[in-house]
Design an enzyme around this catalytic site. Structure first.
Site, mmCIF file in Angstrom:
data_model
loop_
_atom_site.group_PDB
_atom_site.id
_atom_site.type_symbol
_atom_site.label_atom_id
_atom_site.label_comp_id
_atom_site.label_asym_id
_atom_site.label_seq_id
_atom_site.Cartn_x
_atom_site.Cartn_y
_atom_site.Cartn_z
ATOM 1 N N HIS A 143 6.622 -4.447 2.977
ATOM 2 C CA HIS A 143 5.624 -4.868 1.987
ATOM 3 C C HIS A 143 6.257 -5.313 0.675
ATOM 4 O O HIS A 143 6.090 -6.455 0.232
ATOM 5 C CB HIS A 143 4.647 -3.719 1.681
ATOM 6 C CG HIS A 143 3.836 -3.288 2.859
ATOM 7 N ND1 HIS A 143 3.550 -4.120 3.904
ATOM 8 C CD2 HIS A 143 3.221 -2.109 3.150
ATOM 9 C CE1 HIS A 143 2.804 -3.473 4.787
ATOM 10 N NE2 HIS A 143 2.604 -2.257 4.349
ATOM 11 N N GLY A 199 -1.327 -10.899 2.881
ATOM 12 C CA GLY A 199 -2.612 -11.585 2.863
ATOM 13 C C GLY A 199 -3.493 -11.216 1.676
ATOM 14 O O GLY A 199 -4.614 -11.714 1.566
ATOM 15 N N GLU A 236 -0.158 5.555 -3.661
ATOM 16 C CA GLU A 236 -1.407 5.986 -3.022
ATOM 17 C C GLU A 236 -1.748 7.370 -3.520
ATOM 18 O O GLU A 236 -0.853 8.203 -3.742
ATOM 19 C CB GLU A 236 -1.261 5.985 -1.501
ATOM 20 C CG GLU A 236 -1.072 4.591 -0.914
ATOM 21 C CD GLU A 236 -0.861 4.587 0.585
ATOM 22 O OE1 GLU A 236 -1.240 3.607 1.256
ATOM 23 O OE2 GLU A 236 -0.297 5.588 1.087
ATOM 24 N N ARG A 276 -1.880 -7.306 -10.864
ATOM 25 C CA ARG A 276 -2.405 -6.149 -10.133
ATOM 26 C C ARG A 276 -2.996 -6.625 -8.808
ATOM 27 O O ARG A 276 -4.001 -7.336 -8.766
ATOM 28 C CB ARG A 276 -3.464 -5.411 -10.943
ATOM 29 C CG ARG A 276 -3.889 -4.087 -10.271
ATOM 30 C CD ARG A 276 -5.093 -3.474 -10.932
ATOM 31 N NE ARG A 276 -4.861 -3.220 -12.330
ATOM 32 C CZ ARG A 276 -5.788 -3.370 -13.272
ATOM 33 N NH1 ARG A 276 -6.994 -3.799 -12.957
ATOM 34 N NH2 ARG A 276 -5.506 -3.123 -14.526
ATOM 35 N N LEU A 327 -6.606 1.118 13.952
ATOM 36 C CA LEU A 327 -6.387 -0.166 13.290
ATOM 37 C C LEU A 327 -7.390 -1.209 13.765
ATOM 38 O O LEU A 327 -7.970 -1.941 12.956
ATOM 39 C CB LEU A 327 -4.962 -0.652 13.557
ATOM 40 C CG LEU A 327 -4.619 -2.052 13.045
ATOM 41 C CD1 LEU A 327 -4.719 -2.116 11.529
ATOM 42 C CD2 LEU A 327 -3.229 -2.479 13.496
ATOM 43 N N ALA A 328 -7.594 -1.281 15.066
ATOM 44 C CA ALA A 328 -8.545 -2.267 15.598
ATOM 45 C C ALA A 328 -9.951 -1.985 15.111
ATOM 46 O O ALA A 328 -10.690 -2.897 14.715
ATOM 47 C CB ALA A 328 -8.503 -2.254 17.126
ATOM 48 N N GLY A 360 -5.059 -2.597 22.378
ATOM 49 C CA GLY A 360 -5.172 -1.351 21.622
ATOM 50 C C GLY A 360 -6.511 -1.288 20.921
ATOM 51 O O GLY A 360 -6.619 -0.796 19.791
#
Length: 586
Positions: free
Chosen positions: A335, A276, A311, A470, A111-112, A106
């Site tokens: 998440h 991450g 967001e 945070r 995203l990539a 992809g």
């Protein structure tokens, strides 16, 4: 000089080649580098030969493959090197470095282009990739190697502290990038990809990492083709899959069953990029390496915990994808629930990946399924501010005008174990809100018999301590405490003990994808989701999702750029948590 090990069905003896020896064949024993080797005139017939490579300059000891064989039964001889055999030099000690082939499936997608290639470039700058590596983009779009390089070069940047020779580094990285066009379900195309990978690997030990930056309905096809036609013959193969991992418990299990037809659990790396983040990584350090926190980490001292993800923008062209999943599946079930499990878990036996994931699974299995009465859902509507107008969710051309998909959700969760019994965990996730933030807020109980209650008047809730972690933006950890304002009177104030990362650690913080990619390359699995962990996470939210869809619950509308629907106030009051506690006043 080469050393050969000759083995028969009954014994095996270490020999020196004839070029080394100067004694006669009738000598009963002789010393080779301080090691005694027996000799006689007997010959082996139909012997099997093994090459022995010395790893250092230390003497080699005589070896027998038959335990307890008498010395007199061992036979030795000088062996002439056959012309057709290739010997390994005795002094050769260097081990050939394996190659790493990274296939981004992809590669032409958003995203990539925005995340994966820039993360790989950052790892290259930091010298975290092996010397022999190759990156192949794979996709259905027709593209040349040069066109791929031009596309990804627009998103590559050097770190602030690595700006020197940035153009040279970028050119060196792009030379390692190639492209192959093929169908995701074609084993023939993956076989051709395999041939191209082998050309770059040049016969060395090869490890292969496949990153599936594609929709989930294509995961199984790619896993099948990669395993059958493009798997490494002498190294490992690992496959990274992006969320969402299904829409509910059953679809998630079906996806897992499909992947496990071709891959083992250890070969599947389910990525949740928020795991991450630097502050998520620091969460375990904060808990388990600071005595001041771990004793307080329970129902005895903590009043409630909030996990907030907001967001300040809408779906931004992702309406088709988002309308199929909604904010609960997109943010909460993965998440925020992953962060909650890390936050609430007990001390693991070790920092080994399986020990950490075992503790996370225990937390998730202890959680009650979320009830509809403990949930508020919302959907943003358009708004105009002066000359600027913001669209509503249903203004997106790819979204139905009658869509009931929530763009905001607040939920209260409970963990049924001795550590957290009765403590409400409040999750808030939403789009088009007034700020962008991801944080954990831990509110502690009031001090029993507090001598200074009168000094706070009616705002007793503000007297409680609060720990804020945070995650983004402006990574920080700060603790809200009460202290006296300097002066002759007795006036109390609430202040922060603040660790602001950009002030304390001025170097640039790595992107979450960088950490997860290097973990996958190194085989570190603690930040990736195991299949039983995924199953337990879906069990928490699947009943709620089915009830929302079956009852066609209409989301409460809220204005673009606001703090969310009014119903959140009532949900907070139900669990004795003030709206201001969510930190929107900070």
């Amino acid at each position: 000089m080469a050393i050969r090990l000759i083995a028969s069905s009954s014994s095996a003896t270490l020999f020196a080649p004839s070029s080394f020896s100067h004694e006669t064949e009738t000598t009963p024993t002789r010393k080779l580098f301080g090691t005694w080797v027996c000799q006689n005139n007997s010959r082996f017939h139909q012997n099997k030969h093994f090459e022995l490579k010395a790893s250092n300059m230390q003497p080699l000891n005589a070896v027998t493959l038959q335990a307890g064989a008498p010395v007199s039964s061992l036979a030795t001889e000088r062996v002439e090197k056959p012309a057709q055999e290739e010997y390994i030099p005795f002094l050769e000690t260097e081990k050939e470095e394996p190659t790493l082939s990274i296939v981004v499936v992809g590669a032409s997608g958003d995203l990539a282009r925005r995340k994966i290639f820039p993360a790989l470039f950052a790892l290259f700058i930091e010298d975290r990739l092996p010397e022999n590596f190759t990156i192949f983009g794979y996709g259905r779009s027709i593209m040349t190697d040069e066109e791929l390089r031009n596309m990804i070069s627009k998103t590559l940047t050097c770190r602030v502290d690595k700006r020197e020779n940035c153009d040279e580094k970028m050119a060196a990285f792009l030379k390692k990038c190639f492209y192959y066009s093929g169908q995701y379900s074609s084993e023939e195309h993956f076989l051709e990809l395999d041939n191209k990978l082998k050309e770059k690997e040049a016969g060395r030990l090869s490890n292969r990492l496949f990153y599936l930056a594609i929709p989930p309905n294509m995961f199984v096809d790619v896993a099948r083709c990669a395993k059958r036609r493009a798997s490494s013959e002498n190294g490992w193969i690992r496959v990274i899959v992006e969320k969402p991992f299904g829409r509910d418990t059953e679809s998630s299990r079906e996806l897992t069953r499909g992947l496990k037809q071709y891959l083992s659990e250890d070969q599947i790396f389910r990525i949740d990029h928020h795991m991450g983040e630097e502050l998520v990584e620091n969460l375990l350090v904060l808990r388990f390496s600071n005595l001041v926190f771990e004793p307080l980490w329970s129902r005895n001292y903590i009043r409630n915990v909030q996990l907030i993800f907001s967001e300040d923008f809408g779906t931004q062209g992702q309406g088709r994808y988002f309308d199929n999943y909604g904010i609960i599946r997109d943010i909460m079930q993965n998440h925020l629930l992953q962060i909650l499990a890390l936050f609430a878990m007990d001390t693991p036996v070790s920092l080994d990946a399986e020990d950490i994931r075992n503790e996370k699974v225990k937390v998730l299995r202890s959680m009650k399924p979320v009830q509809l009465e403990d949930v508020v859902v919302g959907q943003y509507k358009g708004d105009c501010d002066g000359n600027t107008c913001y669209p509503s969710y249903t203004d997106d051309m790819t979204v139905s005008k009658n869509s009931l998909t929530p763009t905001f959700a607040a939920a209260t969760l409970f963990i049924n174990n001795s550590r957290w019994d009765g403590v409400p965990f409040l999750m808030i996730a939403g789009k088009a809100l007034h700020s962008k933030r991801a944080e954990i807020r831990v509110q502690f109980r009031h001090v029993p018999g507090n001598l200074y209650n009168r000094k706070f008047g009616n705002s007793l809730d503000q007297a409680g301590n609060e720990l804020v972690i945070r995650i983004q933006p402006d990574e920080a950890i700060y603790l809200k405490i009460n202290n006296k304002v300097p002066g002759l009177g007795m006036r109390l104030d609430r202040s922060d003990l603040n660790l602001l990362y950009k002030a304390r650690y001025p170097r640039e913080i790595p992107d979450a994808y960088e950490r997860l990619l290097i973990d996958a390359i190194e085989g570190e699995r603690r930040l990736f989701i195991r299949s039983d962990e995924l199953d337990a996470a879906w069990a928490v939210f699947t009943p709620l999702l089915k009830e929302l869809e079956e009852k066609k619950v209409a989301p409460e509308l809220y204005t673009y750029g606001s703090g969310g629907p009014v119903g959140v106030h009532y949900l907070a009051a139900k669990h004795n948590v003030r709206w201001g506690d969510f930190g929107y006043e900070d």
